[in-house]
Design a protein around this motif. Structure first.
Motif, PDB file in Angstrom:
ATOM      1  N   HIS A   1       0.844  -1.186   0.000  1.00 56.09           N
ATOM      2  CA  HIS A   1       0.000   0.000   0.000  1.00 56.09           C
ATOM      3  C   HIS A   1       0.882   1.240   0.000  1.00 56.09           C
ATOM      4  CE1 HIS A   1      -3.580  -2.433   0.805  1.00 56.09           C
ATOM      5  NE2 HIS A   1      -2.838  -3.107   1.654  1.00 56.09           N
ATOM      6  N   ARG A   2       1.298   1.674  -1.193  1.00 53.20           N
ATOM      7  CA  ARG A   2       2.232   2.793  -1.297  1.00 53.20           C
ATOM      8  C   ARG A   2       1.529   4.150  -1.248  1.00 53.20           C
ATOM      9  NH1 ARG A   2       7.406   1.652  -2.401  1.00 53.20           N
ATOM     10  NH2 ARG A   2       7.942  -0.445  -3.080  1.00 53.20           N
ATOM     11  N   LEU A   3       0.290   4.210  -1.679  1.00 50.35           N
ATOM     12  CA  LEU A   3      -0.440   5.477  -1.733  1.00 50.35           C
ATOM     13  C   LEU A   3      -1.398   5.565  -0.558  1.00 50.35           C
ATOM     14  CD1 LEU A   3      -0.557   7.923  -3.668  1.00 50.35           C
ATOM     15  CD2 LEU A   3      -2.559   6.868  -4.713  1.00 50.35           C
ATOM     16  N   SER A   4      -1.455   6.729   0.075  1.00 51.69           N
ATOM     17  CA  SER A   4      -2.376   6.917   1.198  1.00 51.69           C
ATOM     18  C   SER A   4      -2.970   8.315   1.141  1.00 51.69           C
ATOM     19  CB  SER A   4      -1.670   6.685   2.541  1.00 51.69           C
ATOM     20  OG  SER A   4      -0.637   7.629   2.731  1.00 51.69           O
ATOM     21  N   ILE A   5      -4.100   8.456   1.790  1.00 53.78           N
ATOM     22  CA  ILE A   5      -4.752   9.759   1.938  1.00 53.78           C
ATOM     23  C   ILE A   5      -5.072   9.947   3.406  1.00 53.78           C
ATOM     24  CG2 ILE A   5      -7.074   8.855   1.474  1.00 53.78           C
ATOM     25  CD1 ILE A   5      -7.588  11.550  -0.011  1.00 53.78           C
ATOM     26  N   ALA A   6      -4.921  11.179   3.886  1.00 51.33           N
ATOM     27  CA  ALA A   6      -5.083  11.411   5.322  1.00 51.33           C
ATOM     28  C   ALA A   6      -5.793  12.726   5.577  1.00 51.33           C
ATOM     29  CB  ALA A   6      -3.722  11.418   6.018  1.00 51.33           C
ATOM     30  N   PRO A   7      -6.905  12.711   6.328  1.00 49.91           N
ATOM     31  CA  PRO A   7      -7.410  13.972   6.875  1.00 49.91           C
ATOM     32  C   PRO A   7      -6.406  14.493   7.895  1.00 49.91           C
ATOM     33  CG  PRO A   7      -8.675  12.117   7.733  1.00 49.91           C
ATOM     34  CD  PRO A   7      -7.720  11.557   6.726  1.00 49.91           C
ATOM     35  N   MET A   8      -6.243  15.808   7.933  1.00 54.71           N
ATOM     36  CA  MET A   8      -5.206  16.398   8.773  1.00 54.71           C
ATOM     37  C   MET A   8      -5.751  17.603   9.526  1.00 54.71           C
ATOM     38  SD  MET A   8      -1.617  18.006   7.403  1.00 54.71           S
ATOM     39  CE  MET A   8      -0.448  18.838   8.436  1.00 54.71           C
ATOM     40  N   TYR A   9      -5.358  17.707  10.792  1.00 50.75           N
ATOM     41  CA  TYR A   9      -5.607  18.913  11.580  1.00 50.75           C
ATOM     42  C   TYR A   9      -4.262  19.438  12.044  1.00 50.75           C
ATOM     43  CZ  TYR A   9      -6.811  22.130  15.285  1.00 50.75           C
ATOM     44  OH  TYR A   9      -6.890  23.249  16.074  1.00 50.75           O
ATOM     45  N   TRP A  10      -4.061  20.767  11.919  1.00 58.14           N
ATOM     46  CA  TRP A  10      -2.783  21.378  12.281  1.00 58.14           C
ATOM     47  C   TRP A  10      -3.065  22.672  13.032  1.00 58.14           C
ATOM     48  CZ3 TRP A  10       1.442  22.826   8.096  1.00 58.14           C
ATOM     49  CH2 TRP A  10       2.659  23.059   8.744  1.00 58.14           C
ATOM     50  N   PHE A  11      -2.576  22.740  14.267  1.00 50.89           N
ATOM     51  CA  PHE A  11      -2.665  23.976  15.041  1.00 50.89           C
ATOM     52  C   PHE A  11      -1.284  24.587  15.137  1.00 50.89           C
ATOM     53  CE2 PHE A  11      -2.150  26.414  18.934  1.00 50.89           C
ATOM     54  CZ  PHE A  11      -3.172  27.346  18.782  1.00 50.89           C
ATOM     55  N   GLN A  12      -1.169  25.909  14.860  1.00 59.19           N
ATOM     56  CA  GLN A  12       0.110  26.604  14.931  1.00 59.19           C
ATOM     57  C   GLN A  12      -0.030  27.891  15.759  1.00 59.19           C
ATOM     58  OE1 GLN A  12       2.248  26.672  10.921  1.00 59.19           O
ATOM     59  NE2 GLN A  12       0.140  26.241  10.353  1.00 59.19           N
ATOM     60  N   TYR A  13       1.009  28.150  16.531  1.00 60.17           N
ATOM     61  CA  TYR A  13       1.104  29.392  17.297  1.00 60.17           C
ATOM     62  C   TYR A  13       2.237  30.204  16.680  1.00 60.17           C
ATOM     63  CZ  TYR A  13       2.227  32.571  21.125  1.00 60.17           C
ATOM     64  OH  TYR A  13       2.505  33.688  21.874  1.00 60.17           O
ATOM     65  N   ASN A  14       1.929  31.437  16.257  1.00 61.88           N
ATOM     66  CA  ASN A  14       2.866  32.244  15.472  1.00 61.88           C
ATOM     67  C   ASN A  14       3.092  33.607  16.144  1.00 61.88           C
ATOM     68  OD1 ASN A  14       2.397  34.292  12.578  1.00 61.88           O
ATOM     69  ND2 ASN A  14       4.336  33.558  13.346  1.00 61.88           N
ATOM     70  N   PRO A  15       4.098  33.708  17.046  1.00 57.89           N
ATOM     71  CA  PRO A  15       4.446  35.042  17.564  1.00 57.89           C
ATOM     72  C   PRO A  15       5.221  35.816  16.504  1.00 57.89           C
ATOM     73  CG  PRO A  15       5.898  33.394  18.495  1.00 57.89           C
ATOM     74  CD  PRO A  15       4.915  32.660  17.637  1.00 57.89           C
ATOM     75  N   TYR A  16       4.991  37.105  16.431  1.00 56.68           N
ATOM     76  CA  TYR A  16       5.703  37.931  15.455  1.00 56.68           C
ATOM     77  C   TYR A  16       6.078  39.267  16.075  1.00 56.68           C
ATOM     78  CZ  TYR A  16       1.069  40.053  14.871  1.00 56.68           C
ATOM     79  OH  TYR A  16      -0.142  40.662  15.097  1.00 56.68           O
ATOM     80  N   GLU A  17       7.120  39.878  15.482  1.00 64.42           N
ATOM     81  CA  GLU A  17       7.590  41.179  15.956  1.00 64.42           C
ATOM     82  C   GLU A  17       8.361  41.848  14.826  1.00 64.42           C
ATOM     83  OE1 GLU A  17      10.054  43.076  19.758  1.00 64.42           O
ATOM     84  OE2 GLU A  17       9.949  40.906  19.458  1.00 64.42           O
ATOM     85  N   TYR A  18       8.115  43.131  14.609  1.00 63.35           N
ATOM     86  CA  TYR A  18       8.861  43.882  13.597  1.00 63.35           C
ATOM     87  C   TYR A  18       8.659  45.373  13.819  1.00 63.35           C
ATOM     88  CZ  TYR A  18       4.247  43.883  11.304  1.00 63.35           C
ATOM     89  OH  TYR A  18       2.903  44.011  11.029  1.00 63.35           O
ATOM     90  N   ARG A  19       9.498  46.172  13.154  1.00 68.68           N
ATOM     91  CA  ARG A  19       9.369  47.624  13.165  1.00 68.68           C
ATOM     92  C   ARG A  19       8.838  48.067  11.818  1.00 68.68           C
ATOM     93  NH1 ARG A  19      11.570  49.676  17.642  1.00 68.68           N
ATOM     94  NH2 ARG A  19      11.244  51.796  16.903  1.00 68.68           N
TER      95      ARG A  19
END
Length: 196
Positions: A16-34
């Motif tokens: 079984h070389r081919l697969s399909i997957a439902p995916m959930y991804w949570f990301q926390y993105n701190p940012y800082e700039y001038r």
């Protein structure tokens, strides 16, 4: 008997070389700039900081080259919630602003062993395109390390903490000039793989 079962399971997984997957991804993105602005001859210099909480759902298609290596590409719908912490208005911190985007991850992964529970490592990139705003395609590099748990011959659960860095700082124009841009993501993703 156990050896025979392990060999049969390995052969079934290899078919079984081919697969399909439902995916959930949570990301926390701190940012800082001038940001330096020049508007009608008035110049200002402002430090901006905050964070985004990004929830993404979608599908990933994976091709397994060997029992250890695979390549995955996916399409995700994302909802970034932007929390600006600085500068604050006279009324305090503004409410979070939620936008919409699509993400396209492209990952190479390595499964360390053929056991039922195995460490699982991924690296690659993902591209983000805002639906809410007119903005360039954003490119991020990503690495992940977690586990792959075989639920059966054709199904497994992947859980991986992730870390990524954006290669797409804000774009300068005539009015706005950005500098000292810092942005990275930490998160966790989960996938339920179905092989066929």
């Amino acid at each position: 008997m156990l050896t025979l079962c392990a060999v049969c399971a390995t052969q079934a997984m290899a078919q079984h070389r081919l697969s399909i997957a439902p995916m959930y991804w949570f990301q926390y993105n701190p940012y800082e700039y001038r940001v330096a602005t020049n508007f009608n001859g008035q110049q200002t210099d402002t430090q901006i900081s905050g964070y985004k909480a990004i929830s993404s759902v979608g599908l990933v298609i994976r091709y397994q080259f060997t029992t250890h290596w695979d390549l995955a590409i996916g399409g995700l719908y994302a909802r970034p919630a932007d929390h600006v912490q600085r500068p604050q208005s006279p009324y305090g911190a503004p409410s979070a602003f939620t936008s919409q985007a699509v993400q396209f991850p492209l990952l190479v992964s390595y499964r360390l062993t053929n056991r039922r529970l195995s460490p699982y490592f991924s690296a690659g990139t993902f591209f983000t395109k805002s639906i809410t705003f007119t903005s360039p395609l954003q490119t991020d590099g990503v690495i992940a390390a977690g586990i792959d748990y075989q639920l059966g011959p054709v199904m497994s659960l992947l859980v991986q903490p992730t870390a990524s860095y954006s290669f797409s700082p804000p774009v300068n124009d005539v009015v706005y000039q950005f500098s000292n841009y810092q942005s990275y993501n930490v998160g966790i993703q989960a996938q339920l793989l179905c092989r066929f």
